[in-house]
Design an enzyme around this catalytic site. Sequence first.
Site: not given
Ligand code: NDP
Length: 372
Positions: A139, A224
């Site tokens: 989401k 949420y």
């Molecule tokens: P993070 O920044 O921690 O992780 C995102 C990951 O996406 C990065 O580590 C990277 O992984 C990859 N990525 C690919 N392209 C990019 C870019 N251009 N910039 C940054 N990262 C990129 O974010 P979150 O994990 O916190 O959030 C990711 C998604 O999850 C969002 O949509 C957020 O809304 C959702 N979310 C949902 C939650 C829930 O409870 N349902 C809680 C937290 C987040 P790599 O290095 O492996 O490519």
Amino acid sequence: MKTRRIFLQKAGLSALALNLTPFNPIAAMTKEIFSEKQDEQPLRVAIMGLGSYGTRVARAMKDCKRAKLVGVISGTPSKIEAWQKEYAIPAKNCYNYETYHQIKDNPDIDAVYVITPNGLHMEHTLGVAKSGKHVICEKPMAVNSNEGKIMVDACNAAGVKLLIGYRMHFEAKTQEVVKMRMNGDFGKILFFQGLSGFIIGDPSQWRLNYELSGGGAMMDIGIYSINGARYMIGEEPIWVTAQETKNNPEKFKEGIDETIQFQLGFPGGAVASCLSTYSMNNLDKFFVNGLKGFAEMQPSTGYGPIEGKTHKGPLTNPHVTHQTTQMDEMAAIILDGKKPLVPVDGEEGLKDMVIIDAIYEAVKTGKKVNLV
Ligand code: NDP
């Protein structure tokens, strides 16, 4: 079917060979069901985006019974290496953003869980759907309803399922309240309050970059309250009003909402009054009030344990790591066609996106926006 055939063959053969007891079809069937459950193929999932939430999901999946982490898609080779070690992921199931389309030729992956920044969800979902794999997307499903609609259509056209990472839809106390609402325990519902917010840190993170986030607190945390208002009231809103407060325009640039208060009107007469913010902590609360009773949950959507009470007493359902339940339930939805209590499909995600579009429009115009 394979298990059934093997079991029946084995059962028949051993009874014949030993000639000790006559073949008992009921005992055979019980054993057959048991052995089928044992041999059940799990949903084999690759996670795309090995960031903070991807890591949380992967850890939770260690306890899953029906879903299994088998692959990764990442732009960071060092993370791939670390995940391979931690989760015993074979090299043939590892991809980056240039190569992941080749996943179509990989029979050992059933679904990809897209956990990248919001602004990339559409591109990544379309890519995965084109590869013929089911998609679970975090989401908000996209950054607006146009994108959401394209994603739903693309997954339908590709014949793959699209599910949105609404973990609360599987959380036990939340489900308890939803079931009470369905039973009519609250009577006619006239009011919902949703408070969703936290103080966001690092100003350089993607969540504060419009290209990658598509918006501010509303996209991230306000969703949420929108989603909660819908599953707590059990109706779809027909109008929206919204007001924005921006105290820090340096940090919260154009397109990044800091704080929005919004109201949703429902056809049965209920109103939801909600707050979405990146500038206050201690905001994780749902309150739903009907003519016969109420439910109050605080925390209501955090990682848990969720706590709450209703007019009948405290909610006591045990806490289970949300993402473990979510992934097992999503496996059952994808593999068995199970129908969840509250939908988690692309259409459900799209409903929230339509409301978010309307909230932004209401903020911009200062006017009530009708949704029907
Ligand atoms: P993070 O920044 O921690 O992780 C995102 C990951 O996406 C990065 O580590 C990277 O992984 C990859 N990525 C690919 N392209 C990019 C870019 N251009 N910039 C940054 N990262 C990129 O974010 P979150 O994990 O916190 O959030 C990711 C998604 O999850 C969002 O949509 C957020 O809304 C959702 N979310 C949902 C939650 C829930 O409870 N349902 C809680 C937290 C987040 P790599 O290095 O492996 O490519």
